[in-house]
Design an enzyme around this catalytic site. Structure first.
Site, PDB file in Angstrom:
ATOM      1  N   LYS A   1      58.536  25.667  26.508  1.00 25.70           N
ATOM      2  CA  LYS A   1      57.475  24.678  26.352  1.00 25.70           C
ATOM      3  C   LYS A   1      57.974  23.414  25.666  1.00 25.70           C
ATOM      4  O   LYS A   1      57.501  22.316  25.962  1.00 25.70           O
ATOM      5  CB  LYS A   1      56.283  25.286  25.619  1.00 25.70           C
ATOM      6  CG  LYS A   1      55.482  26.186  26.549  1.00 25.70           C
ATOM      7  CD  LYS A   1      54.424  26.992  25.830  1.00 25.70           C
ATOM      8  CE  LYS A   1      53.850  28.047  26.757  1.00 25.70           C
ATOM      9  NZ  LYS A   1      53.111  29.079  26.009  1.00 25.70           N
TER      10      LYS A   1
ATOM     11  N   LYS B   1      57.678  34.787  43.877  1.00 26.10           N
ATOM     12  CA  LYS B   1      56.381  35.454  43.858  1.00 26.10           C
ATOM     13  C   LYS B   1      55.257  34.429  44.002  1.00 26.10           C
ATOM     14  O   LYS B   1      55.468  33.247  43.806  1.00 26.10           O
ATOM     15  CB  LYS B   1      56.173  36.145  42.493  1.00 26.10           C
ATOM     16  CG  LYS B   1      57.209  37.160  42.145  1.00 26.10           C
ATOM     17  CD  LYS B   1      56.834  37.899  40.872  1.00 26.10           C
ATOM     18  CE  LYS B   1      56.903  37.040  39.617  1.00 26.10           C
ATOM     19  NZ  LYS B   1      56.490  37.742  38.394  1.00 26.10           N
TER      20      LYS B   1
ATOM     21  N   LYS C   1      50.723  30.444  40.077  1.00 27.15           N
ATOM     22  CA  LYS C   1      49.719  29.395  39.934  1.00 27.15           C
ATOM     23  C   LYS C   1      50.313  28.017  40.092  1.00 27.15           C
ATOM     24  O   LYS C   1      49.681  27.106  40.626  1.00 27.15           O
ATOM     25  CB  LYS C   1      49.068  29.492  38.551  1.00 27.15           C
ATOM     26  CG  LYS C   1      48.006  30.566  38.497  1.00 27.15           C
ATOM     27  CD  LYS C   1      47.351  30.620  37.136  1.00 27.15           C
ATOM     28  CE  LYS C   1      46.478  31.859  37.041  1.00 27.15           C
ATOM     29  NZ  LYS C   1      46.068  32.174  35.700  1.00 27.15           N
TER      30      LYS C   1
END
Ligand code: TRP
Length: 334
Positions: free
Chosen positions: A115, A197, A200
């Site tokens: 982050k 995969k 989002k």
């Protein structure tokens, strides 16, 4: 909820729009666990503030997470399904645990480093202590089992460390929480473009959302990566074809799968037909869930009632734990 059951806790970040990967990876586990355990499933709205300080969309996102999980079968009468911000004692435990967490170990956390790289302009203390808040979420209910994926294992290990440090310093209050999944259920749901995969944030056209309309589902499946088909009998499938078969296993009948396996092996496979079939079976699977989501979402009264009921259960459990915590710490002066 019977007292003798073992305790399960997990948190879901309210980032909206669940997809097939979330369903087969996580939600299906929750739905099974709610039958066997005393479950606390939490919408992590405070956690989302560490990266999304703007709260304009928070309410809608929280409501969507509630509606989507309930539409999939999560039962607020069986599990405690609640919002983190409705359980204020989480903040108290978080504060105590912060004194037991070291700056060095927090800075080494992989998710923190990620982050920092992604948002160098917003490296706040909440981000640094994200795993401490998560540990508080879990041990507040003295949970033993935490159904989470691989990406959360480091956070869980930190939760164990904080719980153990508390126990050593102040006395035994917390069990060690461990990751838990019904083994075979941890299915990887590949994306439709043959890369990784469903997720989002990556290619949205390669991910099937539980809120997708029928035509959108058909369109996405039709665009899935294929090729001209095998030219040699019984050849090995390339990854992206393997992925399509993996998706079929989630929603198609065994007969259908067997037919296309055979067609593949004798080089008569027609991917157009296969994708049409897969598209229809995906529609059959997703449409009822989407319709449920769409009836739950506008029902604000129902959602409020779910949150109240969840908060009540979670606060009861939190209150019992925090009484033990304050006593163990000697923070009871009268
Ligand atoms: N960090 C988790 C995630 O990103 C969400 C979460 C918050 C959580 N609190 C939790 C998961 C407690 C398990 C237990 O997905």
């Amino acid at each position: 909820m019977a007292k003798h059951k073992e305790i399960v806790m997990s948190g879901i970040r309210p980032t909206g729009f669940l997809h097939l990967g979330n369903y087969f990876g996580a939600i299906r586990n929750y739905i099974k666990m709610q039958e066997d355990f005393e479950c606390y499933f939490m919408v992590a709205d405070w956690h989302s503030l560490t990266t999304h300080p703007d709260t304009k969309e928070l309410r809608g996102n929280v409501e969507r997470v509630l509606a989507e999980n309930i539409a999939c079968g999560l039962d607020p009468d069986k599990a405690a399904f609640f919002c983190q911000s409705h359980v204020h004692e989480t903040a108290e435990l978080y504060l105590y645990l912060n004194m037991l967490a070291y700056k060095g170990e927090l800075e080494k956390t992989v998710t923190f480093k990620d982050k920092v790289r992604q948002h160098p302009e917003n490296v706040n203390a909440g981000l640094l202590t994200y795993p401490v808040l998560q540990a508080a979420d879990i041990i507040l209910h003295r949970a033993q089992y935490v159904p989470v994926g691989k990406d959360q294992e480091q956070h869980l290990e930190m939760a164990r460390n904080f719980a153990n440090r508390f126990n050593h310093r102040y006395g035994e209050v917390f069990p060690e929480p461990v990751a838990y999944n019904y083994n075979a259920e941890l299915v990887k749901v590949p994306s439709l473009d043959g890369k990784g995969k469903m997720s989002k944030s990556e290619n949205q056209m390669a991910t099937l959302y539980l809120a997708d309309e029928d035509d959108m589902i058909r369109k996405k499946v039709a665009k899935a990566k294929t090729d001209g088909g095998p030219t040699e009998m019984n050849s090995i499938k390339p990854d992206y074809i393997e992925n399509i078969f993996a998706l079929m296993k989630l929603v198609c009948t065994e007969d259908v799968i067997a037919k296309y396996e055979a067609d593949y092996n004798n080089c008569t496979i027609r991917y157009g037909d296969l994708k049409k079939q897969l598209g229809e079976d995906m529609v059959k699977f997703i449409a009822p869930v989407r319709e449920k989501i769409n009836t739950i979402l506008p029902d604000k009264n129902y959602l409020k009632q779910v949150m109240e009921q969840g908060a009540e259960k979670a606060n009861k459990s939190a209150g019992e734990t925090m009484k033990l915590v304050r006593e163990a710490m000697g923070l009871k002066y009268f």
